[in-house]
Design an enzyme around this catalytic site. Sequence first.
Site, short mmCIF file in Angstrom:
data_model
loop_
_atom_site.label_atom_id
_atom_site.label_comp_id
_atom_site.label_asym_id
_atom_site.label_seq_id
_atom_site.Cartn_x
_atom_site.Cartn_y
_atom_site.Cartn_z
N CYS A 45 72.18 7.29 -10.09
CA CYS A 45 71.72 6.33 -11.11
C CYS A 45 72.71 6.20 -12.24
CB CYS A 45 70.41 6.81 -11.73
SG CYS A 45 69.08 6.98 -10.58
N GLU B 16 78.37 -2.89 -5.61
CA GLU B 16 78.11 -1.64 -4.92
C GLU B 16 76.63 -1.49 -4.58
OE1 GLU B 16 81.46 1.29 -6.79
OE2 GLU B 16 79.78 0.73 -8.04
N SER C 126 62.23 0.99 -17.38
CA SER C 126 63.14 2.03 -17.89
C SER C 126 62.86 2.24 -19.37
CB SER C 126 64.59 1.60 -17.66
OG SER C 126 64.87 1.65 -16.29
N HIS D 283 63.19 5.57 -21.53
CA HIS D 283 64.24 6.39 -22.15
C HIS D 283 63.99 6.84 -23.59
CE1 HIS D 283 66.07 5.01 -18.57
NE2 HIS D 283 66.46 3.84 -19.04
N SER E 74 63.20 -2.32 -10.89
CA SER E 74 63.28 -1.57 -12.15
C SER E 74 63.84 -2.49 -13.23
CB SER E 74 64.19 -0.36 -11.94
OG SER E 74 64.37 0.34 -13.16
N1 SAH Z 1 68.73 -2.49 -15.15
C1 SAH Z 1 67.60 -1.90 -14.56
C2 SAH Z 1 67.84 -1.41 -13.14
C3 SAH Z 1 69.13 -0.69 -12.90
S1 SAH Z 1 69.37 0.85 -13.71
C4 SAH Z 1 67.05 -0.79 -15.42
O1 SAH Z 1 67.69 -0.42 -16.37
O2 SAH Z 1 65.92 -0.38 -15.15
C5 SAH Z 1 68.37 1.93 -12.70
C6 SAH Z 1 68.01 3.24 -13.36
O3 SAH Z 1 69.14 4.08 -13.57
C7 SAH Z 1 67.37 3.03 -14.69
O4 SAH Z 1 66.21 3.76 -14.88
C8 SAH Z 1 68.48 3.47 -15.60
O5 SAH Z 1 68.03 3.73 -16.83
C9 SAH Z 1 69.04 4.65 -14.84
N2 SAH Z 1 70.32 5.11 -15.35
C10 SAH Z 1 71.27 4.39 -15.95
N3 SAH Z 1 72.30 5.17 -16.33
C11 SAH Z 1 72.00 6.44 -15.97
C12 SAH Z 1 72.68 7.70 -16.07
N4 SAH Z 1 73.88 7.79 -16.62
N5 SAH Z 1 72.07 8.79 -15.55
C13 SAH Z 1 70.87 8.69 -14.97
N6 SAH Z 1 70.18 7.53 -14.84
C14 SAH Z 1 70.74 6.41 -15.32
#
Ligand code: SAH
Length: 350
Positions: free
Chosen positions: A329, A86, A211, A213, A188
């Site tokens: 995201c 996707e 990322s 968190h 990212s």
């Molecule tokens: N794997 C990489 C890139 C893809 S995820 C990474 O983790 O950086 C892209 C972004 O979406 C990341 O910052 C990730 O933490 C965020 N993300 C993942 N799940 C999410 C959710 N349920 N709500 C909001 N952001 C989310």
Amino acid sequence: MIDPAVLRQTIAELGQPSYRATQVYRALTKGLVTDFAAVAVLPRDVRATLAERLQPLSLSPVETFVTSTGDARKTLFQTHDGHAVEAVLMVYRQRATVCVSSQVGCSVGCAFCASGSDGLKRSLSAEEMVDQVLHFARGLRDLGRRVTNVVFMGMGEPFLNYDETLRACRLLCDPEGFGLGARGVSISTAGVEPAVRRFTAEESQINLAVSLHAATDALRDRLVPLNRRYPLDVLFAACADYVTRRRRKLFFEYVVLAGVNDGDDQVRALAGRLGRPLYHLNLIAYNETGGEFSRPEPRELAALYDQLTAAGVTCTVRRSPGGEIEAACGQLALARVRRPATWPARPDQT
Ligand code: SAH
Ligand code: SF4
């Protein structure tokens, strides 16, 4: 999109001059053609032979979902070996951003992310990543617009597919091809430290986002399992080296999980780690993925922003459009919602 090396070799095998390969490459990347028959500069018999031997598209679009306001659309593609991939297009007044998937699934398995819930199926090739962008570029061209930004923030961990991701970036930014500006590209990562160091050594204008968190190892171990391999001190040493050597801004993504990572302990730890020039924190409200976490209220998010700003952290609250079609995201790969997929008639209103 066809690997340019394969294209050159095929043209050579056909006994054609090498500039034919350049013509086909330009037609695919600048002309956005999907069919060799449309490459008018080629002799008719060459077009026919190429069509027998090569497939111009590495992904077939299967279905598109669009938000009611038309500001985000998600396309579901199929790979030649039957995997679902996707990508999302977000259309703003001045910009049009494609969010690209770098893998089918993800091996990192962050606690709050839908992409990692089923593990990794396989990594995508550079051509498969580029095709996600070219697909949306075709639709935008019909509206007189173009892709201005590409973010590797879809499904998968781009730094666990480093070579192909960087090759995709080079293809997208090739001035002889698609011609995207490198400053419009962002990768990212969940914090693959050796890859951050490798990326630091690249001479590129591509933006990097980490990322985060959580700012303590105890919590981050739980939310981002990769932290057990590359803990915060190790990761931040690589981050500091990146900003020192590249003199570029480094973005940190922070998915705010109500009552989990928005407490005083995290604010203090974030201030300790991020209070330096060139570090920029993006707060993203958690998008529902059906797990144990909940989305913060807007006022909670605003309070966190105020606390962090007061503690000296440069931050912004990032809007994540597309929730309605599960294209926000972390929501890619969730159950599908169907909507009519027509392009907005008035691009100036999107
Ligand atoms: N794997 C990489 C890139 C893809 S995820 C990474 O983790 O950086 C892209 C972004 O979406 C990341 O910052 C990730 O933490 C965020 N993300 C993942 N799940 C999410 C959710 N349920 N709500 C909001 N952001 C989310
Ligand atoms: Fe993988 Fe990124 Fe999702 Fe974590 S947030 S599971 S690294 S796609």
